[in-house]
Motif scaffolding. Structure first.
Motif: not given
Lengths: 188, 101, 489, 410, 499
Positions: B36-38, B34, B40
């Motif tokens: 990582l998603e932040l 998650m 990106l």
């Protein structure tokens, strides 16, 4: 003047709202214990980002942001969480990269402030639109959906085709990874 | 007319930092994903902001690709987690190795 | 109406072939009632790799006649540099496929999936090397990485394999995020994501405040350092090398480096080339740390895969030397280093895989005790490959190291040259320890290893390359030089 | 914010107090009408089902039992609010709203009528006309998954969890097909805005997307949306015999009412969306009556929507429930390829005829390939041994596997 | 007319072909030894032919057999070999070492591999001596490490792994500055002439260097050669390495490889950086003198014979360095001569020690006593070698040491004086060793020692002959060396600074 203010105030409000959503969500993600709660915080951030997109005239991207991230990616997260029961039992733990949290905090704070400082020193943006080389000037309003499409199928044509490859390999990979392995266990 | 681009850029940088911090300190693999998603998302925000300031569509187009990549990454990442879990539940706990630094 | 940009198919033919072959294999295996035999898949994949090599040769000839060009609205470059990278990747793919097949048979794991993924991954690596657009590089990087995450996790017998994949994934994801953040910032700094346009921008504008551009470049640099496992971004490498299936480890060590380094060269030297002096301190730090840490930590390793991981960290430091130099000689030498590293490291891992056995987990250095006595040819081959990585004279490795150090010296980096050479001397210790164990008195009841044909071929190929070009490096050097010339304006 | 004006003529002259007032009125009116519609819808469903099953249905409260729903609501409101001990309290409370809100938002983009001129402003009869238009609906249907998913998870109970996982899997699976048909429509319209979609269908029945895209997208959309709504025959979520009462088993009182509300609101909204996308929305014959001409589009819209609402109820009364695996098969192996293929064909014909024909060929080829792959895949997964034969071994034909496994069972 | 470089190529190729043959016949017991000896004899014969053909007056520089073929221009790699007086002696020494190592110190453990490594080592050192191109020299110079490493680590004593690693690391690290220095010179030249990269000795010796650059580069080169030689204080790898290596390995390393260092010093460090000499001479000569004294002192207290040889070698290398650096023609001729003579003497020493070791399984001095009684011929041979090493007039050691001291007295008196004590030192420790080992009352074990066999005597014949011959008639050798040395001296003094 009044008119300008009338335009400016809402955009500030929108920014503050977006920032609040983004930061609250982000802090939630990194602080909440339960992965489901973290995922919910993530959605909050995603919404905040979507709001920020809308405020910057990227409507299409805002919608795609919600559809792809909230509608697919986080759902996938929740799926896996529930499917594996990670929230109730012990999860898939990995050694954190930096064991000292304060250390990491200091490092990150330094890095981010360095980034911000550098950006501010070079007046935030120094580029020029690449109009001469096939770039398209951003239109306002709904037209930029069309522009976006045009750009993707001209300037970024190869990249677009490459995403096809990327998605295929991702799907194949995911299937291979998640496939059951009954036979091998029996054989061994 | 609109808030200065700098605000959004700072916001994005902070978001990137938060994501990075989470990625290096959290233990749970899922939450690391998650984070990582932040990160990106912070990138996407940066792209869109620059796209607005430069009045150039390229940034928005790049966001599109980042999103695709995010989707692909998550697919595979979760696949790996599921695979680990499968192997864990099928093999005995003693065989589990711990990864060193 | 959208005007679709013109497409030069020769330029993207390697990518198309690899990806098409991968898809064809996938679809064929899905549509056949009987399972596709591993041999057929291997032969097919090998042919495709060879086809890519042939295409790259045609590319080379075409560029020789018509000069370098950009195609698909500047997304892809057709130049000799790219063809050279393509050849290296294709060669790495070919060798890996051959090794992977035997590995799959030995460990009773399926091989076809490996082929599918390896070819798709190679397509990504080539894409990185021929891209002229940061977004395309990013996508190439992701195709490469995602394929590798899966490949690393493919060994179903060992939990460690999937754990390594997880670790690789997390750090790879971090690297990707950092990379694309750098791209975003560079976009803000220059208004484009196209590398050649970027260099035009820098040529045409004098930036009063170049901080933004530097920041973007630095982030991209860090991301690449992650990918090539340069210290201090190397933490993942030993674990992942150890956890991954051995042929895949070899593939990682070889092909990822090709993609990453050559893409990196394009970004740093073509896109941001005017600011080379800015990157030098960063590169300097990376090089010194990588070579020294790689060499000295490698001394303490008992697991050969971890050892080779540190060795490859050390080698990555050497490969960065050419970048530091930034001259035509530097590019040529890095190209030389990277390209010659491919067969050597894959052949080394082929032997490691053989010794690893059916469970692929006998990687303690003691497993090699007396191997050279029981099977002199195998032992000699491994010894030669190790000596080449050590940089012994009259092996390919010597000229690789020599050329990069020479390039650095040429660019005025005597200190760097000395430091890296000393690290090579330290690293020599672990290669030698391994070699010594190889020829030590054998344990009495060790069985002879069976060397399957394909793996044998790969090993022989690696050794032949080491020996032949170790004495006569002229052809490869010539190619690299011409590649570098076509790259630099 | 000039770009707003290009989207909605209301903002053409800047944002003034009147404009804000009109916008507020639109929002309130929209909210009120959908709430009223839900109450009627519940009543309508119960009545119709009763008629179909030869019962009488509600009749006590109000004329024809019209107030029955209200009475039920009041009853639920006064019931005890239970939260299970194992529940995740916050999420448990959050979930019903996550179901409800997307339905409301989706409704806001539906054009229920033409345009009006009030106080010198041109007003569209839809709450909002965002530039990304129909994508809002997709986004919201993505969000509504969370309501179901989290409700089941937060209950901390086994059956709701199973139910919610099933439901969300189902919703996600059908969302793909849904999205693909919407893409077909977007291709035909050339715009994402619902207003544009409706306007492009305004010139008679033959211009309705139903007809001009071929009936297939409509059929796919109908099926997909039914599944998306978890309505019969795709209501495996609530398969009482297996899962007690579905994802909302543990809910009671007002929260249960909210779920109930959300379900019907979704039904109405999706009917409206379907009308918008395929049946020209408010388009229809407008008699030349001065000053009241704007009423007729609304009437047309209402009529079409009611027809769809009726058809949903009809499905419920007439069709048996799908098995879960059948449902998944239908979604993944039939609808997604079908909608994808159709999208390709439509896109091809939009470029020119030859592209269309070649796309058709491609789709047919792809269809064969997929069918072959599916049937082989079905064969391969029959016996446990058939999944992964050893490398290098010649695998046994799948017929033998089947025999072997059946023998094994005997 | 200059002779064809094919002769030199043949010298390089013959051992490699020998390796191939050895590998072919490796399954047949003893065959590889026969092949090895045959190849060594052929090599010896070739060397003698080359020596006979060599014409020192052909060119002003004394170079013959020269040829240059560029292999890879971008890398600056070229096959460039030539022969002059200095190389000639070294070539002869290389062949001789190989032959005697094979004949005298036969080791039957995994013979094919051992012989292959010895042959490869021969090619490597031959290449180093013949290379006229610095890069080529470096390649061969480095290549010597690999076979040496394997010889020690595979066939050595109990501490062999550590010793081999120590040896390898020391010398490998030592060669780093050498490589860097070579590259620096190459690029300096390239930037100057704007041509292709070129590492030819002739080209590079014409590169104009600043004084500082000369000193730094001299240090870089000197360091590599000092480690290899070894020169005090870079010698610490050598005692353990000589002690642990198998006899053949010890012979190769101390008789031959050590000379690579001093050869490099004379040929490259002095030849390329004459400007540095005035600064570096006192330092290096001091080190050399310290080495002489230190070596002598340590040899006195060393406990086993191999270590005595090792330390004595250290002292002898000190002499060579002293002579080479002194700047006088006579001393340099003496130094080159001593390289050869010391090689021969060391071969003799190690062979003799190996004979003792073969009979007694030990070489510690305290375990040996009164061997004179049981093995008189051995004692005689030992005496001859010892006396040569001490520098008894009439034996080869005397000539070279005398020339060195003579030259040094003339140019650098005090170093010469102190260095002369080394001769005394050598007399002390060798005679003391002789006394302890061969005199005294032998115990039972030492009494049971047999005398040298006929075969062993034949092996030692060349050593003794050379000792005697070069002791009384060194003229031909000196004649061959002189033009090369004279040219070197001219070049050094022509550079203007050195007197």
């Amino acid at each position: 003047m009044m008119l300008a203010l009338a335009y400016a105030v809402p955009s500030v409000i929108v920014f503050v709202a977006a920032a609040a959503l983004i930061l609250t969500g982000a802090i939630g993600v990194i602080s909440l214990k339960n992965p489901v709660h973290a995922a919910l915080s993530l959605i909050m951030t995603l919404f905040g980002v979507a709001v920020a997109f809308i405020a910057q005239q990227a409507d299409f991207l805002a919608a795609v942001q919600i559809i792809v991230y909230a509608g697919a990616i986080v759902v996938l997260f929740l799926f896996v969480i529930m499917f594996l029961g990670v929230d109730r039992r012990e999860g898939v733990d990995v050694q954190p990269l930096v064991s000292q949290k304060p250390l990491a905090l200091v490092g990150v704070v330094i890095t981010v402030s360095a980034i911000i400082f550098t950006m501010s020193r070079s007046s935030w943006v120094t580029g020029v639109p690449s109009l001469s080389l096939g770039g398209t000037r951003l239109a306002t309003g709904s037209h930029n959906v069309k522009q976006l499409g045009t750009s993707i199928f001209t300037t970024y044509l190869f990249a677009f085709e490459a995403t096809a490859a990327l998605l295929i390999i991702a799907v194949v990979g995911a299937v291979l990874l998640a496939r059951r392995e009954r036979v091998l266990e029996e054989a061994s | 007319m609109n808030v200065p681009a700098a605000w959004y850029l700072v916001l994005a940088a902070v978001l990137f930092g938060i994501g990075g911090y989470g990625l290096v300190t959290r233990r749970s693999a899922l939450i690391m994903f998650m984070c990582l998603e932040l990160m990106l998302n912070a990138v996407n925000l940066t792209f869109v902001t620059f796209s607005r300031t430069l009045s150039d569509i390229g940034g928005q187009a790049s966001v599109f690709f980042v999103m695709v990549v995010a989707a692909a990454e998550v697919t595979v990442g979760l696949g790996i987690v599921v695979a680990i879990f499968r192997r864990r539940s099928t093999t005995s706990v003693d065989e589990l190795s711990e990864m060193k630094g | 109406m959208i005007k679709i940009p013109s497409v030069h198919y020769l330029a993207i033919a390697p990518v198309l072939i690899f990806f098409g072959a991968s898809l064809a294999l996938l679809v064929t295996s899905a549509l056949r009632r009987s399972r596709l035999s591993a041999t057929a898949a291997t032969v097919f994949s090998a042919k495709c790799s060879l086809a890519v090599v042939v295409v790259a040769v045609f590319q080379w000839l075409y560029v020789s006649q018509h000069g370098a060009s950009e195609t698909i609205s500047h997304a892809i470059v057709l130049d000799r540099f790219g063809s050279m990278a393509t050849v290296a990747v294709a060669l790495g793919t070919l060798l890996t496929i051959l090794v992977a097949r035997d590995w799959a048979i030995r460990t009773k794991l399926l091989g076809i999936e490996n082929h599918i993924l390896i070819m798709a991954t190679s397509a990504g690596a080539i894409m990185m090397a021929v891209a002229n657009d940061l977004v395309v590089i990013f996508l190439g990087l992701e195709i490469l990485s995602i394929g590798l995450y899966v490949l690393v996790a493919m060994d179903r017998h060992r939990a460690r394999s999937a754990e390594a994949a997880l670790k690789y994934f997390l750090l790879g994801g971090l690297a990707a995020a950092v990379f694309i953040y750098g791209v975003a910032i560079l976009y803000g700094a220059t208004g484009t994501t196209t590398i050649s346009t970027m260099s035009l921008f820098f040529a045409a504008n004098y930036l009063l405040h170049p901080g933004l551009a530097y920041l973007g470049g630095a982030l991209i640099l860090i991301a690449f350092a992650f990918k090539v496992a340069a210290v201090p971004f190397h933490n993942w490498a030993p674990d992942v090398y150890e956890g991954a299936p051995t042929p895949i480890t070899g593939y990682m060590a070889a092909v990822v480096k090709v993609g990453a380094f050559l893409g990196f060269i394009r970004v740093i030297l073509s896109g941001l080339g005017t600011n080379l002096d800015t990157w030098r301190p960063l590169l300097f730090a990376l090089i010194v740390l990588s070579t020294i840490v790689g060499a000295s930590v490698g001394l303490t390793q008992r697991n050969v895969k971890r050892l080779l991981a540190y060795s490859s960290i050390n080698q990555a430091g050497f490969m960065l030397l050419g970048l530091w130099a930034g001259t035509g000689r530097g590019i040529a030498s890095t190209l030389f280093f990277v390209c010659t590293y491919v067969p050597v490291i894959i052949a080394t891992f082929a032997i490691v895989g053989l010794v690893g056995g059916a469970t692929d987990d006998q990687h303690d250095i003691e497993s090699y005790r007396g191997l050279g006595r029981r099977q002199p040819w195998l032992g000699a081959a491994l010894a030669l490959l190790l000596l080449s990585q050590l940089g012994a004279p009259f092996t390919l490795g010597f000229f690789a190291k020599f050329s990069v150090v020479a390039a650095v010296m040429d660019a005025g980096g005597t200190t760097l040259g000395v430091i890296t050479m000393i690290s090579a001397a330290i690293a020599a210790a672990f290669y030698l320890r391994w070699t010594q164990i190889l020829f030590a008195d054998p344990e009495p009841d060790q069985a002879r290893l069976k060397v399957p044909g394909a793996t044998g071929f790969v090993i022989a190929f690696g050794v032949a390359v080491v020996v032949v070009f170790g004495i006569w490096p002229t052809p490869i050097m010539w190619l690299c030089q011409h590649a570098a010339i076509s790259f630099l304006p | 914010m000039n770009w707003l004006a290009s989207v909605d003529p209301l903002y053409a002259h800047g944002i003034t107090a009147v404009v804000i007032l009109i916008a507020l009125i639109k929002i309130v009116a929209g909210f009120a009408s959908i709430m009223g519609a839900v109450i009627l819808m519940i009543w309508f469903e119960r009545k119709v089902i009763s008629k179909m099953q030869s019962r009488i249905g509600p009749q006590r409260w109000g004329p024809f039992g019209l107030l029955q729903t209200l009475a039920d609501g009041i009853k639920l409101f006064f019931k005890e609010d239970l939260i299970p001990a194992e529940a995740d309290r916050f999420v448990f409370k959050l979930a019903p709203y996550l179901c409800l809100v997307p339905a409301l938002i989706t409704f806001s983009i539906v054009p229920v009528g033409g345009t009006l001129h009030i106080a010198g402003h041109t007003v569209m009869l839809q709450v909002a006309n965002p530039p990304m238009g129909i994508l809002v609906m997709l986004a919201m249907s993505g969000i509504s998954v969370y309501g179901v998913m989290l409700a089941g998870w937060a209950s901390g109970s086994k059956y709701p969890l199973i139910s919610s996982v099933r439901a969300s899997a189902q919703m996600i699976s059908y969302e793909a097909a849904l999205g693909m048909t919407i893409v077909t429509i977007i291709l035909a319209t050339g715009s994402l805005s619902t207003h544009d979609i409706v306007t492009s269908q305004a010139h008679g029945v033959w211009h309705w997307n139903l007809i001009r895209l071929g009936v297939v997208p409509f059929v796919v959309f109908l099926i997909a949306i039914t599944a998306e709504l978890n309505r019969p025959p795709f209501d495996v979520v609530e398969a009482e015999t297996e899962l007690v009462g579905g994802f909302n088993t543990e809910y009671s009182s007002l929260r249960f009412a909210l779920f109930y509300l959300a379900e019907f609101m979704n039904t109405i909204t999706m009917s409206a969306i379907m009308v918008t996308l395929f049946f020209g929305g408010p388009a229809g014959y407008i008699p030349p009556i001065h000053h009241f001409a704007w009423v007729f589009p609304i009437l047309w819209f209402l009529g079409k929507t009611v027809a769809f609402a009726f058809s949903y109820i009809w499905f419920r009364a007439a069709l048996p429930r799908f098995r879960y695996d059948q449902l998944m098969d239908l979604g993944w192996k039939r609808l997604i390829p079908l909608s994808l293929g159709w999208m390709l064909i439509v896109a091809g014909f939009l470029v020119n005829r030859w592209w269309g024909i070649s796309m058709m060929g491609t789709v047919i080829l792809g269809w064969f390939v997929l069918t072959r792959a599916y049937s082989l895949g079905a064969d391969r997964t029959v016996g446990s041994e058939s999944v992964l034969p050893e490398v290098g071994q010649r695998p046994t034909p799948s017929r033998l596997y089947r025999q072997r496994t059946t023998k094994g069972e005997n | 007319m200059m002779h064809s470089s094919w002769w030199l190529s043949a010298l390089l190729l013959v051992p490699m072909v020998g390796v191939a043959f050895v590998l072919l016949v490796r399954r047949r017991p003893g065959a590889s030894y026969a092949v090895g000896v045959g190849v060594a004899a052929l090599e010896m014969a070739l060397s003698i032919v080359v020596a006979w053909m060599y014409n020192q007056h052909l060119t002003r520089t004394g170079i013959d057999f020269a040829a240059r073929h560029v292999i890879s221009a971008p890398l600056g790699l070229a096959y460039d070999v030539s022969l002059d007086g200095i190389s000639l002696l070294m070539v002869l020494l290389t062949s001789l070492t190989l032959l005697l190592a094979l004949l005298g110190a036969r080791d039957k453990r995994r013979e094919p591999a051992l012989i292959s490594w010895l042959l490869i080592l021969t090619t490597a050192s031959m290449g180093s001596f013949l290379a006229h191109d610095l890069l080529l020299f470096f390649l061969f110079f480095e290549l010597t490490l690999v076979p040496s490493y394997f010889l020690i680590s595979q066939w050595g004593g109990t501490e062999r792994v550590r010793a081999a690693l120590k040896f390898f690391l020391y010398t490998f690290i030592g060669s780093v500055p050498l490589l860097i220095g070579i590259l620096f010179l190459g690029f300096k030249n390239q930037h100057y002439v704007r041509g292709a990269l070129n590492f030819s000795y002739t080209t590079l010796s014409a590169v104009h260097l600043s004084h500082t650059a000369s000193v730094v580069l001299f240090c870089a080169f000197g360091f590599a050669f000092a480690v290899k030689s070894p020169i005090w204080p870079f010698h610490t790898w050598s005692p353990i390495t000589y002690a642990e290596a198998p006899i053949a390995g010890s012979i190769e390393m101390s008789a031959l490889l050590a000379k690579l260092g001093s050869y490099g010093l004379v040929r490259f460090a002095i030849g390329l950086f004459p400007l540095a000499l005035s600064d570096m001479r006192p330092i290096v000569m001091t080190l050399a003198v310290i080495g002489i004294l230190y070596g002598s002192a340590m040899a006195c207290v060393a406990g086993d014979l191999k270590r005595v040889i090792a330390y004595s070698s250290l002292a002898q290398m000190g002499f060579i360095t002293l002579g080479a650096m002194s700047g006088s023609q006579i001393a340099m001729i003496g130094a080159v001569l001593l390289m050869f003579n010391h090689g021969v003497i060391t071969i003799g020493f190690f062979l003799l020690v190996s004979f003792i070791e073969k009979r007694r399984q030990v070489n510690t001095i305290k375990d040996l006593r009164g061997l004179q009684a049981s093995a008189p011929v051995l004692a005689v041979l030992f005496t001859i070698v010892i006396l040569a090493s001490i520098g008894l007039p009439g034996l080869s050691g005397f000539v070279s040491e005398y020339l060195i001291l003579l030259g040094s007295f003339a140019t650098n008196t005090w170093w010469g004086v102190v260095g002369a004590f080394g001769v005394v030192g050598a007399a002390i420790y060798w005679l003391w060793v002789y006394q302890r080992v061969f005199h005294g009352k032998a115990d039972a074990k030492n009494l049971a020692v047999e005398d040298v066999t006929n075969k062993e005597r034949w092996v030692l014949v060349p050593v003794v002959v050379l000792i005697l011959l070069l002791g009384v008639f060194p003229r031909p050798a000196i004649d061959k060396i002189t033009p090369s040395i004279a040219n070197l001296i001219t070049h050094v003094s022509y550079s203007g600074v050195d007197k």
